[in-house]
Design an enzyme around this catalytic site. Structure first.
Site, short mmCIF file in Angstrom:
data_model
loop_
_atom_site.label_atom_id
_atom_site.label_comp_id
_atom_site.label_asym_id
_atom_site.label_seq_id
_atom_site.Cartn_x
_atom_site.Cartn_y
_atom_site.Cartn_z
N GLY A 164 0.80 -1.23 0.00
CA GLY A 164 0.00 0.00 0.00
C GLY A 164 0.82 1.27 0.00
CG HIS A 176 6.80 7.23 4.44
ND1 HIS A 176 7.01 6.99 3.08
CD2 HIS A 176 5.53 6.86 4.70
CE1 HIS A 176 5.89 6.50 2.56
NE2 HIS A 176 4.98 6.40 3.52
P1 5GP Z 1 2.23 5.60 2.21
O1 5GP Z 1 0.92 5.04 1.77
O2 5GP Z 1 3.17 5.82 1.07
O3 5GP Z 1 2.83 4.84 3.36
O4 5GP Z 1 1.87 6.98 2.86
C1 5GP Z 1 2.11 8.22 2.29
C2 5GP Z 1 1.52 9.25 3.21
O5 5GP Z 1 1.98 10.51 2.82
C3 5GP Z 1 -0.01 9.29 3.21
O6 5GP Z 1 -0.48 9.01 4.53
C4 5GP Z 1 -0.33 10.72 2.77
O7 5GP Z 1 -1.40 11.28 3.48
C5 5GP Z 1 0.98 11.44 3.05
N1 5GP Z 1 1.24 12.55 2.15
C6 5GP Z 1 1.17 12.53 0.79
N2 5GP Z 1 1.50 13.73 0.29
C7 5GP Z 1 1.80 14.52 1.35
C8 5GP Z 1 2.22 15.89 1.46
O8 5GP Z 1 2.40 16.61 0.49
N3 5GP Z 1 2.42 16.36 2.73
C9 5GP Z 1 2.25 15.56 3.83
N4 5GP Z 1 2.49 16.14 5.02
N5 5GP Z 1 1.87 14.29 3.76
C10 5GP Z 1 1.63 13.77 2.53
#
Ligand code: 5GP
Ligand code: ZN
Length: 112
Positions: free
Chosen positions: A92, A99
Site C-alpha cells: 500500500g 517513511h
Molecule cells: P504511504 O501510503 O506511502 O505509506 O503513505 C504516504 C503518506 O503521505 C499518506 O499518509 C499521505 O497522506 C501522506 N502525504 C502525501 N503527500 C503529502 C504531502 O504533500 N504532505 C504531507 N504532510 N503528507 C503527505
C-alpha cells in the site's frame, strides 16, 4: 529525486508541519491523518522504500525507529502509539520515499 514529494518537503519546496529535524532525519505531520496524532519520520536522503535498503542504511533505520517513541511522547502519545512502514505496491505504499508512520491518540485502536 526531482519528482519526489518528500524530497521536496526536505528541500522546503513544499510546506509541511515539521516537528523534528536533524542532519539526517525529518519528521512532519501527515496531510491526511488517520488518527488524532499522525506524523512521519523520513530520511533526508532519498531511498525508495524499505525494500531498497541495504546494510548501509542500518544505522539510519535504527535512528528512525529510536526517534519514534521520543517524538510520540512529545506529541502527547503517552499511552503508546503505532508504527507502520508501507512497502511496495502490495504494502500500500503511495509515496516512494522511505517513511515510518507514527500515529495514535484515539480512544481505541483496531488490532490490525
Ligand atoms: P504511504 O501510503 O506511502 O505509506 O503513505 C504516504 C503518506 O503521505 C499518506 O499518509 C499521505 O497522506 C501522506 N502525504 C502525501 N503527500 C503529502 C504531502 O504533500 N504532505 C504531507 N504532510 N503528507 C503527505
Ligand atoms: Zn525522495
Amino acid at each position: 529525486m526531482l519528482d519526489c514529494i518528500f524530497c521536496k518537503i526536505v528541500n522546503s519546496q513544499i510546506p509541511s508541519k515539521k516537528i523534528y529535524e536533524d542532519e539526517e532525519l525529518l519528521a512532519f505531520h501527515d496531510i491526511h491523518p488517520i488518527a488524532r496524532v499522525h506524523f512521519m519520520i523520513i530520511p533526508k536522503i532519498h531511498v525508495d522504500s524499505l525494500e531498497r535498503c541495504t546494510a548501509i542504511h542500518q544505522p539510519l533505520l535504527g535512528k528512525m525507529l529510536l526517534l519514534a517513541p521520543k517524538l510520540a511522547k512529545e506529541q502527547g502519545l503517552v499511552n503508546g502509539f503505532r508504527t507502520m512502514i508501507n512497502t511496495g505496491h502490495g504494502g500500500g505504499q503511495e509515496v516512494y520515499h522511505l517513511h515510518v508512520h507514527v500515529f495514535g491518540g484515539d480512544a481505541s485502536m483496531p488490532r490490525t
